[in-house]
Design a protein around this motif. Structure first.
Motif, PDB file in Angstrom:
ATOM      1  N   GLU A   7      34.273  25.372  64.142  1.00 41.17           N
ATOM      2  CA  GLU A   7      34.159  26.802  64.414  1.00 41.17           C
ATOM      3  C   GLU A   7      33.723  27.559  63.165  1.00 41.17           C
ATOM      4  N   ASN A   8      33.052  28.702  63.393  1.00 35.73           N
ATOM      5  CA  ASN A   8      32.612  29.515  62.281  1.00 35.73           C
ATOM      6  C   ASN A   8      32.535  30.974  62.689  1.00 35.73           C
ATOM      7  N   GLU A  50      29.472  27.510  68.595  1.00 38.07           N
ATOM      8  CA  GLU A  50      30.480  27.113  67.611  1.00 38.07           C
ATOM      9  C   GLU A  50      31.138  28.311  66.944  1.00 38.07           C
TER      10      GLU A  50
END
Length: 282
Positions: A2-3, A119
């Motif tokens: 994740e970002n 993401e």
């Protein structure tokens, strides 16, 4: 992994996007993916080519020249993007972002964002794009397209921001508002921040119960409630303006695009008029 997806262009909103993305990165403890998209252009359309009205030989010469100009312009856009990404990467690092991954793409801006958001915990974009100077009182068309199509929370940066210190939650009991409330209650993004819940409507049992129910879901937090009669966009904007360091959190586009076209949208009005970061939940 994740970002935080930070989407930049050549507008003056790039700095605010970086600062807001760095804030989100620190609080969520996630890296930043820094996205810049070079849009494809049609050289003939861009230069309003009229060569169809003249002889074939001249037309061929003009098209060859236009192709060369397009190639040169493409190289220039790529170089500008490289410089922009480098500058924004440095700004993010200086602001304490956990990590930064630059990403340079060609194609459609909205399509690239929707592809990369898979993401992303949150997507950060500017209120207007690079042509904002020609539409000072309008919301960027690509911003609305992203918000309507995205499955992620969208964090919209104003032209100048200060570090968010107070959450102003616009609450009307809708499903989208409920998701915004849940985000305020559980996300590390807002951990430790006081929350002011604001609702527009009559001071009656219905609205008092609505606010009390919302407040109960933020048990243990510093919570205040505001109920005022008037148009939602005016009530919310007044509360935001009177709250230093505010970040506005609200549900997004509760009605169909057709109904919005006919009667307008509180979501669009809020993004356009407030001068603080706005987190939108679908």
């Amino acid at each position: 992994m994740e970002n935080v997806l930070a989407c930049i262009d050549a507008s003056s909103y790039a700095a605010s996007v970086c600062d807001l993305a760095a804030w989100a990165s620190r609080r969520l403890e996630l890296p930043v993916e820094l996205l810049h998209v070079v849009q494809r252009k049609d050289a003939v359309a861009e230069r309003h080519d009229l060569s169809g009205a003249i002889g074939f030989g001249v037309k061929s010469s003009l098209l060859e020249e236009l192709t060369q100009l397009e190639e040169a312009d493409a190289r220039l856009q790529v170089e500008r993007g490289r410089v922009l990404i480098a500058a924004c990467t440095e700004r993010l690092k200086a602001a304490g972002a956990v990590d930064v991954k630059p990403l340079h793409r060609h194609g459609g801006i909205v399509e690239a964002i929707l592809e990369r958001e898979a993401e992303a915990r949150v997507v950060v974009i500017g209120k207007r794009g690079a042509s904002r100077e020609f539409a000072q009182d309008h919301l960027g068309s690509k911003v609305e397209r992203v918000v309507r199509a995205s499955n992620r929370p969208i964090l919209i940066a104003s032209c100048a921001i200060e570090t968010p210190r107070v959450v102003v939650l616009a609450y009307d009991g809708s499903q989208a508002a409920g998701r915004a409330l849940e985000r305020c209650a559980n996300s590390p993004l807002f951990r430790g921040l006081p929350v002011q819940i604001v609702s527009a409507g009559a001071d009656d049992d219905k609205h008092r119960v609505l606010l009390a129910d919302a407040r109960s879901k933020l048990e243990g937090r510093d919570v205040t409630t505001t109920l005022r009669q008037g148009k939602a966009e005016e009530v919310i904007a007044n509360v935001v303006e009177a709250t230093p360091g505010a970040i506005l959190v609200m549900g997004a586009y509760g009605h169909s695009p057709l109904r919005t076209l006919i009667v307008g949208s509180t979501t669009t009005a809020m993004i356009r008029t407030v001068h603080v970061p706005v987190l939108l939940m679908r």
